[in-house]
Write a protein that holds these residues in place. Structure first.
Motif, PDB file in Angstrom:
ATOM      1  N   THR A 118      -0.851  16.225  -1.279  1.00  0.00           N
ATOM      2  CA  THR A 118      -1.983  15.629  -1.982  1.00  0.00           C
ATOM      3  C   THR A 118      -1.511  14.675  -3.073  1.00  0.00           C
ATOM      4  OG1 THR A 118      -2.062  17.504  -3.504  1.00  0.00           O
ATOM      5  CG2 THR A 118      -3.485  17.606  -1.558  1.00  0.00           C
ATOM      6  N   ASP A 119      -0.197  14.620  -3.295  1.00  0.00           N
ATOM      7  CA  ASP A 119       0.363  13.751  -4.322  1.00  0.00           C
ATOM      8  C   ASP A 119       1.663  13.167  -3.773  1.00  0.00           C
ATOM      9  OD1 ASP A 119       0.761  12.511  -6.778  1.00  0.00           O
ATOM     10  OD2 ASP A 119       1.671  14.274  -7.699  1.00  0.00           O
ATOM     11  N   MET A 120       1.787  11.841  -3.841  1.00  0.00           N
ATOM     12  CA  MET A 120       3.008  11.191  -3.342  1.00  0.00           C
ATOM     13  C   MET A 120       3.161   9.833  -4.011  1.00  0.00           C
ATOM     14  SD  MET A 120       1.814   9.961   0.468  1.00  0.00           S
ATOM     15  CE  MET A 120       0.958  11.469   0.846  1.00  0.00           C
ATOM     16  N   TYR A 121       4.349   9.275  -3.896  1.00  0.00           N
ATOM     17  CA  TYR A 121       4.594   7.934  -4.401  1.00  0.00           C
ATOM     18  C   TYR A 121       3.800   6.924  -3.578  1.00  0.00           C
ATOM     19  CZ  TYR A 121       8.611   9.540  -7.139  1.00  0.00           C
ATOM     20  OH  TYR A 121       9.429  10.177  -8.035  1.00  0.00           O
ATOM     21  N   LEU A 122       3.324   5.880  -4.235  1.00  0.00           N
ATOM     22  CA  LEU A 122       2.632   4.813  -3.512  1.00  0.00           C
ATOM     23  C   LEU A 122       3.552   4.163  -2.494  1.00  0.00           C
ATOM     24  CD1 LEU A 122       0.550   3.049  -6.302  1.00  0.00           C
ATOM     25  CD2 LEU A 122      -0.298   4.385  -4.384  1.00  0.00           C
ATOM     26  N   SER A 123       4.828   4.038  -2.832  1.00  0.00           N
ATOM     27  CA  SER A 123       5.771   3.413  -1.907  1.00  0.00           C
ATOM     28  C   SER A 123       5.940   4.249  -0.644  1.00  0.00           C
ATOM     29  CB  SER A 123       7.118   3.186  -2.584  1.00  0.00           C
ATOM     30  OG  SER A 123       7.604   4.391  -3.134  1.00  0.00           O
ATOM     31  N   THR A 124       5.872   5.566  -0.775  1.00  0.00           N
ATOM     32  CA  THR A 124       5.951   6.444   0.394  1.00  0.00           C
ATOM     33  C   THR A 124       4.719   6.256   1.271  1.00  0.00           C
ATOM     34  OG1 THR A 124       7.223   8.067  -0.849  1.00  0.00           O
ATOM     35  CG2 THR A 124       6.128   8.849   1.149  1.00  0.00           C
ATOM     36  N   LEU A 125       3.561   6.262   0.645  1.00  0.00           N
ATOM     37  CA  LEU A 125       2.315   6.055   1.388  1.00  0.00           C
ATOM     38  C   LEU A 125       2.294   4.679   2.036  1.00  0.00           C
ATOM     39  CD1 LEU A 125      -0.470   7.048   2.239  1.00  0.00           C
ATOM     40  CD2 LEU A 125      -1.345   6.223   0.034  1.00  0.00           C
ATOM     41  N   ARG A 126       2.773   3.683   1.295  1.00  0.00           N
ATOM     42  CA  ARG A 126       2.814   2.313   1.825  1.00  0.00           C
ATOM     43  C   ARG A 126       3.685   2.243   3.083  1.00  0.00           C
ATOM     44  NH1 ARG A 126       6.419  -2.127   0.122  1.00  0.00           N
ATOM     45  NH2 ARG A 126       5.546  -4.038   0.932  1.00  0.00           N
ATOM     46  N   SER A 127       4.857   2.848   3.049  1.00  0.00           N
ATOM     47  CA  SER A 127       5.746   2.858   4.215  1.00  0.00           C
ATOM     48  C   SER A 127       5.080   3.540   5.400  1.00  0.00           C
ATOM     49  CB  SER A 127       7.051   3.587   3.889  1.00  0.00           C
ATOM     50  OG  SER A 127       7.748   2.928   2.882  1.00  0.00           O
ATOM     51  N   HIS A 128       4.416   4.636   5.131  1.00  0.00           N
ATOM     52  CA  HIS A 128       3.725   5.400   6.172  1.00  0.00           C
ATOM     53  C   HIS A 128       2.636   4.548   6.830  1.00  0.00           C
ATOM     54  CE1 HIS A 128       3.029   9.527   7.674  1.00  0.00           C
ATOM     55  NE2 HIS A 128       1.770   9.168   7.773  1.00  0.00           N
ATOM     56  N   ILE A 129       1.829   3.901   6.013  1.00  0.00           N
ATOM     57  CA  ILE A 129       0.728   3.061   6.520  1.00  0.00           C
ATOM     58  C   ILE A 129       1.281   1.866   7.286  1.00  0.00           C
ATOM     59  CG2 ILE A 129      -1.195   1.560   5.831  1.00  0.00           C
ATOM     60  CD1 ILE A 129      -1.771   4.592   5.556  1.00  0.00           C
ATOM     61  N   GLU A 130       2.321   1.224   6.765  1.00  0.00           N
ATOM     62  CA  GLU A 130       2.902   0.069   7.443  1.00  0.00           C
ATOM     63  C   GLU A 130       3.525   0.451   8.782  1.00  0.00           C
ATOM     64  OE1 GLU A 130       5.482  -1.832   4.599  1.00  0.00           O
ATOM     65  OE2 GLU A 130       3.792  -2.833   3.620  1.00  0.00           O
ATOM     66  N   ALA A 131       4.111   1.648   8.872  1.00  0.00           N
ATOM     67  CA  ALA A 131       4.685   2.109  10.127  1.00  0.00           C
ATOM     68  C   ALA A 131       3.604   2.291  11.194  1.00  0.00           C
ATOM     69  CB  ALA A 131       5.452   3.413   9.919  1.00  0.00           C
ATOM     70  N   MET A 132       2.368   2.534  10.738  1.00  0.00           N
ATOM     71  CA  MET A 132       1.237   2.668  11.669  1.00  0.00           C
ATOM     72  C   MET A 132       0.600   1.316  11.976  1.00  0.00           C
ATOM     73  SD  MET A 132      -0.744   6.175  10.670  1.00  0.00           S
ATOM     74  CE  MET A 132      -0.653   6.179   8.890  1.00  0.00           C
ATOM     75  N   GLY A 133       1.136   0.263  11.381  1.00  0.00           N
ATOM     76  CA  GLY A 133       0.609  -1.073  11.639  1.00  0.00           C
ATOM     77  C   GLY A 133      -0.426  -1.549  10.642  1.00  0.00           C
ATOM     78  N   GLY A 134      -0.564  -0.832   9.529  1.00  0.00           N
ATOM     79  CA  GLY A 134      -1.565  -1.186   8.528  1.00  0.00           C
ATOM     80  C   GLY A 134      -0.962  -1.782   7.281  1.00  0.00           C
ATOM     81  N   GLU A 135      -1.813  -1.987   6.307  1.00  0.00           N
ATOM     82  CA  GLU A 135      -1.413  -2.525   5.011  1.00  0.00           C
ATOM     83  C   GLU A 135      -2.136  -1.727   3.940  1.00  0.00           C
ATOM     84  OE1 GLU A 135      -2.075  -6.614   2.454  1.00  0.00           O
ATOM     85  OE2 GLU A 135      -2.100  -6.722   4.637  1.00  0.00           O
ATOM     86  N   LEU A 136      -1.405  -1.248   2.962  1.00  0.00           N
ATOM     87  CA  LEU A 136      -1.993  -0.449   1.888  1.00  0.00           C
ATOM     88  C   LEU A 136      -2.483  -1.350   0.771  1.00  0.00           C
ATOM     89  CD1 LEU A 136      -2.527   2.408   0.731  1.00  0.00           C
ATOM     90  CD2 LEU A 136      -0.286   2.233  -0.370  1.00  0.00           C
TER      91      LEU A 136
END
Length: 110
Positions: free
Chosen positions: A65-83
């Motif tokens: 429920t808590d993470m670095y924005l950079s971690t979330l950003r990498s996760h979203i980009e790996a799925m083809g999205g943009e945070l």
């Protein structure tokens, strides 16, 4: 005998179809990471390979429920999205630009 959903939908009134479409869109507009990954047609293993991590790391991340924005950003980009990070106020929405220049090399590991 099972009916096709498209046949059932065509028998619905236009008002019912509109309500159904709005409800479906509301559900798609907000979902947990694991459901987003599944909706994108990715398994945890596939996403782990894209991020060069082990599959258990993806499972752990999706429960956080808590993470670095950079971690979330990498996760979203790996799925083809943009945070995008936005702040919502009564007067309107403001996109926070501090995070748009994050370098992928500095992303926190999953």
């Amino acid at each position: 005998m099972a009916n096709k959903f498209s046949e059932l939908r065509s028998k619905m009134s236009s008002d019912a179809q509109s309500r159904s479409k709005a409800k479906a869109q509301a559900l798609l507009d907000q979902m947990p990471l694991n459901e987003l990954r599944q909706a994108r047609g990715l398994s945890q293993k596939m996403l782990a390979e894209l991020l060069h991590v082990q599959q258990p790391s993806i499972a752990k991340l999706e429960k956080r429920t808590d993470m670095y924005l950079s971690t979330l950003r990498s996760h979203i980009e790996a799925m083809g999205g943009e945070l995008e990070v936005v702040a919502r106020f009564p007067e309107g929405i403001v996109k926070i630009s501090n995070f748009s220049g994050l370098d992928s090399e500095h992303a926190q590991s999953v």
